[in-house]
Structures are given as C-alpha cells and as structure tokens.
Design a protein around this motif. Structure first.
Motif, short mmCIF file in Angstrom:
data_model
loop_
_atom_site.label_atom_id
_atom_site.label_comp_id
_atom_site.label_asym_id
_atom_site.label_seq_id
_atom_site.Cartn_x
_atom_site.Cartn_y
_atom_site.Cartn_z
N SER A 59 -17.34 -21.03 1.14
CA SER A 59 -17.64 -22.32 0.53
C SER A 59 -18.27 -22.17 -0.85
O SER A 59 -18.67 -23.16 -1.46
N ASP A 91 -21.67 -26.87 3.37
CA ASP A 91 -21.71 -27.90 2.32
C ASP A 91 -22.59 -29.09 2.67
O ASP A 91 -22.76 -29.99 1.86
N LYS A 149 -8.14 -22.34 6.49
CA LYS A 149 -9.41 -22.95 6.87
C LYS A 149 -9.28 -23.66 8.21
O LYS A 149 -10.13 -23.52 9.08
N ASP A 181 -18.07 -18.75 6.54
CA ASP A 181 -17.80 -20.06 5.94
C ASP A 181 -18.77 -20.34 4.79
O ASP A 181 -18.39 -20.97 3.80
N LYS A 204 -22.74 -27.57 8.58
CA LYS A 204 -21.80 -26.82 7.75
C LYS A 204 -22.46 -26.47 6.42
O LYS A 204 -23.38 -27.16 5.97
#
Length: 164
Positions: free
Chosen positions: A131, A45, A24, A127, A43
């Motif tokens: 995630s 999250d 990562k 990503d 991002k």
C-alpha cells in the motif's frame, strides 16, 4: 475445502480484473480463507493515528529484516502476555505479521487477557508495504527489504527486495 473455495474466488478474478487489481483480489481471497475474522481488523490505508502501539507477531528473523516503525517484537510461537505487561490495557494496539494469520491469534490472546482496543492488521506487513507504507530496518532506516516468510508467500509482495 479451502482450496476449492480459493479456486472459486481466484479464478474469476484472473478473468475479469486488471493485473494489479487481480493480484490484490487473489491475495485478499487467500487471506480470507486463512483467518477467522475473530478480532477487529484494520487495513493499512485506514490507519490515521500515529500514537498506536505496534506489535510484531512474526519470527525474530523476519523482524530483524524490517518492521513497521516503532513496532515491538512479540513473536508468535513463544508469545507471552507478560512480554507486554507495561502496555496499558486500554491503549490502541495493532498486531501484525506477514499476512494477518499469526497476528490474529496473538490479538485473540490479548483480548482474552483484558486488552480492550486490539486490532489485527489485515494483510499484515505485506499489504502495508504494498500500500506504499514504509518499513524500516533494525537501525530505523527506510528499506525495501521485507521478509517473504517463504517462497510461496513472498510472491504476494510487490516491488520489495524479498528476503528469505
């Protein structure tokens, strides 16, 4: 110069971090060497809202494999502002591609055209998927298939059915 910078970021991470964390960190170091951080980034999250306008800045064949649910294809090479003329200029827009480079360029064009709440999905759909966020196929069904963009890029996808 970029390869030298990558060497200084990636090699130390190979030595000092657990394997998943190491990969990562290496992925983020690669992204940071490619994008200019010229637009607001978010991002996977960090996204809490569901009423976001998603724009997919990948190639049509990538979009056809899978996408973030509700995303509108806008492309990159042939992106035209007129393709999104019905989107309110104050709407929250998140643009994504594979890792964030192409989407950053499209987001810059949107800002120059007067869109006020544009963000680039940092790390892109790679990503997002890594995630644990879902991607859907052309019928809207959740899928594990993600277009890898190319064999050297697809290595950054974890547990996906990478398609080329």
């Amino acid at each position: 110069m970029k390869s030298l910078a990558l060497t200084f970021f990636i090699l130390p991470s190979l030595l000092f971090y657990p394997q998943d964390d190491m990969k990562k960190k290496a992925f983020y170091a690669l992204i940071n060497s490619l994008i200019s951080h010229s637009v607001t980034e978010v991002k996977a999250d960090e996204i809490k809202k569901t009423d976001v306008v998603w724009l997919d800045a990948r190639a049509q064949e990538e979009y056809d494999i899978s996408r973030i649910a509700g995303a509108q294809f806008v492309g990159y090479d042939d992106f035209k502002i007129k393709s999104i003329k019905d989107i309110d200029k104050d709407a929250e827009i998140i643009v994504y591609c594979s890792i964030g480079y192409r989407s950053e360029k499209v987001a810059e064009k949107l800002e120059r055209a007067g869109y006020t709440n544009v963000k680039n999905l940092y790390g892109g759909i790679f990503d997002w998927y890594n995630s644990g966020q879902p991607v859907v196929d052309s019928l809207g069904n959740t899928t594990k298939k993600v277009h890898g963009y190319g064999r050297t890029w697809g290595v950054w996808l974890n547990d996906a059915e990478t398609v080329y």
